[in-house]
Design a protein around this motif. Structure first.
Motif, short mmCIF file in Angstrom:
data_model
loop_
_atom_site.label_atom_id
_atom_site.label_comp_id
_atom_site.label_asym_id
_atom_site.label_seq_id
_atom_site.Cartn_x
_atom_site.Cartn_y
_atom_site.Cartn_z
N LEU A 13 0.84 -1.19 0.00
CA LEU A 13 0.00 0.00 0.00
C LEU A 13 0.87 1.24 0.00
CD1 LEU A 13 -2.63 -1.05 2.68
CD2 LEU A 13 -2.84 -1.15 0.20
N THR A 14 0.42 2.25 -0.69
CA THR A 14 1.13 3.52 -0.75
C THR A 14 0.38 4.53 0.08
OG1 THR A 14 1.88 3.02 -2.98
CG2 THR A 14 2.02 5.30 -2.27
N ARG A 15 1.06 5.15 1.00
CA ARG A 15 0.44 6.17 1.84
C ARG A 15 0.23 7.42 1.00
NH1 ARG A 15 2.45 7.72 7.76
NH2 ARG A 15 1.40 5.77 8.14
N LEU A 16 -1.04 7.91 0.95
CA LEU A 16 -1.36 9.08 0.16
C LEU A 16 -1.14 10.38 0.94
CD1 LEU A 16 -4.62 7.80 -1.56
CD2 LEU A 16 -2.29 7.82 -2.46
N ALA A 17 -1.15 10.31 2.25
CA ALA A 17 -0.95 11.49 3.07
C ALA A 17 -0.15 11.10 4.30
CB ALA A 17 -2.28 12.09 3.47
N ASP A 18 0.68 11.99 4.75
CA ASP A 18 1.48 11.72 5.94
C ASP A 18 0.81 12.36 7.14
OD1 ASP A 18 3.49 10.81 7.54
OD2 ASP A 18 4.86 12.43 7.04
N ARG A 19 -0.09 11.60 7.76
CA ARG A 19 -0.83 12.12 8.91
C ARG A 19 -0.47 11.30 10.13
NH1 ARG A 19 -5.45 12.61 5.12
NH2 ARG A 19 -5.60 14.82 4.67
N THR A 20 0.62 11.67 10.74
CA THR A 20 1.05 10.93 11.93
C THR A 20 0.88 11.74 13.20
OG1 THR A 20 3.32 11.68 11.60
CG2 THR A 20 2.72 9.56 10.63
N ALA A 21 0.70 13.05 13.08
CA ALA A 21 0.60 13.90 14.26
C ALA A 21 -0.85 14.04 14.71
CB ALA A 21 1.18 15.27 13.96
N VAL A 22 -1.05 14.13 16.01
CA VAL A 22 -2.37 14.39 16.56
C VAL A 22 -2.80 15.78 16.09
CG1 VAL A 22 -3.65 14.75 18.68
CG2 VAL A 22 -1.96 12.93 18.56
N GLY A 23 -4.03 15.87 15.60
CA GLY A 23 -4.55 17.16 15.14
C GLY A 23 -4.23 17.46 13.70
N SER A 24 -3.74 16.51 12.95
CA SER A 24 -3.37 16.78 11.56
C SER A 24 -4.58 17.07 10.68
CB SER A 24 -2.55 15.63 10.97
OG SER A 24 -3.33 14.45 10.92
N LEU A 25 -5.77 16.73 11.15
CA LEU A 25 -7.00 17.04 10.40
C LEU A 25 -7.76 18.21 11.01
CD1 LEU A 25 -8.33 13.45 9.61
CD2 LEU A 25 -7.24 15.06 8.04
N ALA A 26 -7.13 18.94 11.91
CA ALA A 26 -7.79 20.06 12.57
C ALA A 26 -8.31 21.05 11.53
CB ALA A 26 -6.82 20.76 13.52
N GLY A 27 -9.58 21.41 11.67
CA GLY A 27 -10.20 22.35 10.75
C GLY A 27 -10.67 21.73 9.45
N GLN A 28 -10.38 20.46 9.22
CA GLN A 28 -10.76 19.79 7.99
C GLN A 28 -11.86 18.76 8.20
OE1 GLN A 28 -7.39 18.29 5.74
NE2 GLN A 28 -6.04 19.64 6.88
N LEU A 29 -12.15 18.47 9.45
CA LEU A 29 -13.12 17.44 9.78
C LEU A 29 -14.19 18.05 10.67
CD1 LEU A 29 -13.71 14.40 9.54
CD2 LEU A 29 -12.37 14.08 11.62
N ASP A 30 -15.44 17.90 10.27
CA ASP A 30 -16.54 18.48 11.03
C ASP A 30 -17.49 17.37 11.45
OD1 ASP A 30 -18.32 20.30 12.15
OD2 ASP A 30 -19.39 20.59 10.27
#
Length: 61
Positions: free
Chosen positions: A18-35
């Motif tokens: 599998l190829t990772r499409l986004a590097d989201r390893t930190a807590v809060g990396s989706l802040a403001g993008q997820l409602d």
């Protein structure tokens, strides 16, 4: 045990990595993008999701 290991090796050779499409390893990396709505964890929502995944959930009305 040897046969199981050989079979496992054979099967894993056919697996596509599998190829990772986004590097989201930190807590809060989706802040403001997820409602999430206010009822995101209500019994009704949980039952609906369980039903969608076929785990026997019954929607509560």
């Amino acid at each position: 045990m040897h046969d199981a290991h050989a079979e496992f090796s054979r099967v894993t050779e056919q697996v596509v990595p599998l190829t990772r499409l986004a590097d989201r390893t930190a807590v809060g990396s989706l802040a403001g993008q997820l409602d999430l709505s206010g009822d995101w964890d209500s019994p009704e929502t949980n039952a609906e999701l369980a039903g969608d995944f076929g785990t026997g959930g019954v929607a509560v009305v």
